[in-house]
Design an enzyme around this catalytic site. Structure first.
Site: not given
Length: 497
Positions: A210-211, A213, A280
């Protein structure tokens, strides 16, 4: 609406997906957040329901099963009641647990969420309590898991890594998984941890951070889509990936591909109730689409849709193919084949595919046809009645040459695309398609309507396509006409003025 995504959903098949990662049990306690406790300045939750769902990598398995995949799961649970509960829930879902190992030296991971309703309105998560051990697997357990993964991989179409940083996805486990997958010509897609060191994902086919991470892993702040694309390109190159896909919540996704593509995939606005499980869901749908032979472009767009549906639900909830199809069919936000304003205009083959998708959802199709040259109140009433006969209304629009043949050299007043644009603005009309044949019979055969609608000025035996529709189990409906309205009369009035 996007016809290629509808076709992709319909052709996903039943891929064999191996999921490797951290198994968890998600427990939810629901209740009414009634007041402030007298013991401390905290909300008092009056619990009325307790629910258990599979989480982490086992959640990915759950999502995949709901989407129709055949799933094998590899990971570790503790020798405790929660571990037994996870195993039984997986077996009840039809997930292959041959590679789910029991480790007596660590407890099963449990995340317990407390969900409160304020004055019986929309529920909100109040607090989460985690029970877990995050130390890496022992060397012996790591070897055992690697052997189990290798056995399962020989039957897989794709490998998904669900890494929640609970000690299962060690560098050793991932290295063995990626090496074996490459030898078997399988893709490996990983949902990575939040951290600065991503070396253990080297050689994967794709990762889906994600952004936050992706920002931590690249040392960047990703406030814009351009910055996300740069981070994706950096990760792709550093980790020798086929593609890096950065999820950007409300801004969609950004992808950098080995072939040089850098593309942003926007998503439409959603009512976001809970982001739990969105990552997920994105990886599950992306993996299934890739396993079905899709390129990254449509696979990411489809994952965008599924992720959007997930955040509209509370907790980690499943999304089915029918839900995705329904969203694609009703969103109206797909790519137009003919340009802005013509989102309801379809080529015949595209229309047939989309109607197949609607029929899979149990929807009935009504069809009518005409010139609709100068739209008036009579047309609007007629189309409303036609739409009331079924769930979907398709309007077959005579092409310009057909209108001239029927009405004379001075017609149509408006060209076919202009007429299609006006018709498409009506709520009663779901699709418009232009036909150039002298009669709509071939179009009717392609549409296969459940209801064929014509005006009450026709007799049943005069309706083109009536025998075909009734022979296929459908019916003919003769719609009431509004007196005093006709295109000819409108044009005569305008001419007199």
């Amino acid at each position: 609406m996007s016809a290629d995504l509808i076709e992709l959903v319909q052709n996903l098949g039943q891929p064999r997906v191996l999921v490797v990662g951290d198994l968890m049990l998600d427990r939810y306690v629901w209740g009414d957040a009634e007041r402030i406790s007298q013991e401390a300045p905290v909300i008092l939750l009056h619990a009325d329901r307790r629910e258990e769902r599979l989480g982490g990598a086992s959640s990915v398995a759950t999502l995949l099963r709901a989407l129709g995949a055949r799933v094998m799961l590899a990971g570790v649970v503790g020798a405790d009641g929660n571990g037994e509960r996870v195993r039984q829930m997986l077996l009840d879902l039809g997930v292959d647990t041959e590679a789910v190992l029991c480790d007596p030296d660590r407890p099963s991971t449990v995340k317990e969420r407390y969900i409160g309703r304020a004055q019986h309105r929309h529920p909100q998560q109040m607090i989460r309590v985690d029970y877990e051990v995050r130390e890496p697997l022992s060397a012996a357990r790591e070897r055992e898991l690697c052997h189990a993964i290798t056995r399962q991989m020989r039957r897989a179409d794709i490998v998904l890594v669900s890494d929640y940083d609970k000690g299962v996805c060690t560098p050793g486990v991932l290295a063995a998984t990626v090496t074996t997958a490459r030898a078997l010509d399988l893709r490996t897609v990983a949902d990575p941890i939040r951290g600065k060191d991503y070396r253990k994902y080297h050689g994967c086919s794709a990762i889906t951070p994600n952004r936050l991470e992706a920002g931590l892993a690249t040392g960047r702040v990703l406030n814009t889509t351009g910055e996300a694309l740069a981070a994706a390109a950096q990760l792709r190159e550093q980790l020798d990936l086929e593609a890096a896909v950065v999820t950007l919540d409300r801004d969609g996704m950004a992808m950098a591909h080995r072939d040089g593509r850098r593309e942003a995939f926007p998503t439409r606005p959603r009512a976001v109730y809970d982001i739990t499980g969105a990552g997920d869901m994105v990886m599950s749908v992306l993996g299934m689409a890739l396993a079905a032979g899709a390129d990254y472009d449509p696979a990411i767009r489809l994952a965008n849709v599924a992720g959007g549906l997930e955040v509209e639900k509370i907790g980690v909830a499943t999304v089915t193919r029918d839900e995705i199809l329904a969203d694609l069919l009703h969103a109206g936000g797909g790519r137009s084949e003919f340009g802005p304003g013509l989102e309801k205009l379809r080529a015949r083959e595209t229309l047939a595919r989309e109607l197949d998708g609607r029929r899979r959802l149990g929807q009935k199709v009504a069809f009518t046809n005409g010139c609709f040259d100068v739209l008036h109140a009579g047309h609007v009433q007629y189309l409303r009645e036609a739409r009331a006969q079924a769930d979907v209304l398709v309007v077959g629009l005579n092409g310009d040459a057909g209108v001239r043949a029927l009405k004379g050299p001075g017609r149509p007043v408006h060209a076919a695309e202009a007429r299609a644009l006006v018709l498409g603005s009506l709520e009663a009309v779901d699709y418009v398609t232009i036909f150039d044949e002298p009669t709509p019979l071939e179009l009717i055969r392609a549409v296969r309507p459940d209801v064929l609608v014509k005006g009450a000025d026709y007799r049943r035996e005069e309706v083109v396509g009536a025998d075909f529709v009734e022979g296929s189990g459908g019916r003919v409906h003769l719609a009431q006409l509004r007196e005093g309205y006709s295109t000819t009369r409108v044009l005569q009035t305008l001419g007199a003025a």
